[in-house]
Motif scaffolding. Structure first.
Motif, PDB file in Angstrom:
ATOM      1  N   VAL A  16       0.853  -1.191   0.000  1.00  0.00           N
ATOM      2  CA  VAL A  16       0.000   0.000   0.000  1.00  0.00           C
ATOM      3  C   VAL A  16       0.887   1.237   0.000  1.00  0.00           C
ATOM      4  O   VAL A  16       2.064   1.185   0.354  1.00  0.00           O
ATOM      5  N   TYR A  17       0.301   2.360  -0.409  1.00  0.00           N
ATOM      6  CA  TYR A  17       0.989   3.638  -0.328  1.00  0.00           C
ATOM      7  C   TYR A  17       0.839   4.153   1.094  1.00  0.00           C
ATOM      8  O   TYR A  17      -0.284   4.312   1.586  1.00  0.00           O
ATOM      9  N   TYR A  49      -9.741  -3.677   6.629  1.00  0.00           N
ATOM     10  CA  TYR A  49      -9.359  -2.998   5.392  1.00  0.00           C
ATOM     11  C   TYR A  49     -10.487  -3.112   4.385  1.00  0.00           C
ATOM     12  O   TYR A  49     -10.917  -4.208   4.038  1.00  0.00           O
ATOM     13  N   SER A  51     -10.859  -1.284   0.869  1.00  0.00           N
ATOM     14  CA  SER A  51     -10.108  -0.445  -0.048  1.00  0.00           C
ATOM     15  C   SER A  51     -10.786   0.900  -0.291  1.00  0.00           C
ATOM     16  O   SER A  51     -11.965   0.942  -0.589  1.00  0.00           O
ATOM     17  N   PRO A  52     -10.063   1.979  -0.148  1.00  0.00           N
ATOM     18  CA  PRO A  52      -8.670   2.167   0.263  1.00  0.00           C
ATOM     19  C   PRO A  52      -8.522   2.547   1.735  1.00  0.00           C
ATOM     20  O   PRO A  52      -7.501   3.097   2.129  1.00  0.00           O
ATOM     21  N   VAL A  53      -9.511   2.274   2.557  1.00  0.00           N
ATOM     22  CA  VAL A  53      -9.470   2.704   3.953  1.00  0.00           C
ATOM     23  C   VAL A  53      -9.064   1.552   4.866  1.00  0.00           C
ATOM     24  O   VAL A  53      -9.660   0.474   4.832  1.00  0.00           O
ATOM     25  N   LEU A 126      -6.283   6.413   4.918  1.00  0.00           N
ATOM     26  CA  LEU A 126      -6.291   5.956   3.527  1.00  0.00           C
ATOM     27  C   LEU A 126      -4.981   5.241   3.236  1.00  0.00           C
ATOM     28  O   LEU A 126      -3.908   5.822   3.365  1.00  0.00           O
ATOM     29  N   LEU A 127      -5.080   3.990   2.841  1.00  0.00           N
ATOM     30  CA  LEU A 127      -3.917   3.199   2.443  1.00  0.00           C
ATOM     31  C   LEU A 127      -4.260   2.507   1.133  1.00  0.00           C
ATOM     32  O   LEU A 127      -4.688   1.361   1.101  1.00  0.00           O
ATOM     33  N   SER A 128      -4.090   3.244   0.067  1.00  0.00           N
ATOM     34  CA  SER A 128      -4.429   2.709  -1.259  1.00  0.00           C
ATOM     35  C   SER A 128      -3.474   1.593  -1.644  1.00  0.00           C
ATOM     36  O   SER A 128      -2.267   1.689  -1.457  1.00  0.00           O
ATOM     37  N   GLU A 129      -4.055   0.557  -2.214  1.00  0.00           N
ATOM     38  CA  GLU A 129      -3.259  -0.584  -2.665  1.00  0.00           C
ATOM     39  C   GLU A 129      -2.439  -0.196  -3.893  1.00  0.00           C
ATOM     40  O   GLU A 129      -2.905   0.510  -4.786  1.00  0.00           O
ATOM     41  N   VAL A 130      -1.206  -0.668  -3.938  1.00  0.00           N
ATOM     42  CA  VAL A 130      -0.362  -0.494  -5.114  1.00  0.00           C
ATOM     43  C   VAL A 130      -0.740  -1.627  -6.055  1.00  0.00           C
ATOM     44  O   VAL A 130      -0.458  -2.790  -5.793  1.00  0.00           O
ATOM     45  N   SER A 131      -1.434  -1.279  -7.136  1.00  0.00           N
ATOM     46  CA  SER A 131      -1.980  -2.317  -8.005  1.00  0.00           C
ATOM     47  C   SER A 131      -0.932  -2.980  -8.891  1.00  0.00           C
ATOM     48  O   SER A 131      -1.033  -4.160  -9.194  1.00  0.00           O
TER      49      SER A 131
END
Length: 181
Positions: A16-17, A49, A51-53, A126-131
């Motif tokens: 995640v970012y 989790y 996404s993205p929370v 917010l922890l957006s997944e690195v796709s």
């Protein structure tokens, strides 16, 4: 004498970012507070989790916090009134810094508490997944020592557990360690 319960969803994004250093600092502070103020019972650390929370929940069976103190505990140099036998250590800045850092990272910390039953702190961020990670951070080698003349480090902290932890971490690296309250 307290139990620790860690719960997480079966599936979490692998990457995640995030500001890893700041997130770690906030979580360690919340967990160490829960442990410090819980004489018996348990501390539960739960990760949710969607996404993205991400939501991190730290619940303890400590003395709880009176409703009148719930906002005040986030103010600099303030602490809630507790009736635990253990002396309070620290500067009263941990929750202030944690709340500020969570805000900087786009998150928020909330607390609920019942005196005599315990407290629950929730960090939503917010922890957006690195796709499609094209470049992963390089793996770093384990640090086992350092070059040059032996260095002396003075470890100062009012909490003997914190001093002992730092001594355990730094001692194998070859430092000369001194400790003070």
């Amino acid at each position: 004498g307290i139990s620790f319960d860690f719960r997480r969803p079966e599936v979490l994004p692998p990457i995640v970012y995030a500001d890893e250093k700041r997130l770690r600092q906030v979580l360690i502070n919340l967990l160490s507070n829960a442990i410090k103020f819980t004489d018996s019972g348990s501390v539960k650390f739960t990760v949710h989790y969607r996404s993205p929370v991400a939501e991190f929940e730290i619940a303890d069976t400590g003395p709880g916090i009176p409703e009148s103190d719930l906002e005040r505990i986030f103010a600099p140099f303030e602490r809630g009134i507790t009736h635990v036998a253990q002396p309070q250590t620290g500067t009263g800045l941990g929750l202030t810094i944690s709340k500020l850092l969570s805000g900087v990272m786009g998150g928020d910390i909330q607390v609920t508490s019942t005196p005599g039953k315990g407290s629950t702190f929730r960090l939503k961020i917010l922890l957006s997944e690195v796709s499609d990670p094209t470049r992963l951070a390089p793996m770093t080698a384990k640090i086992t020592g350092y070059d040059g003349p032996r260095k002396t480090i003075l470890i100062t902290d009012d909490d003997p557990l914190h001093r002992d932890l730092l001594q355990q971490i730094l001692s194998p690296l070859g430092f000369i360690l001194l400790s003070a309250t």
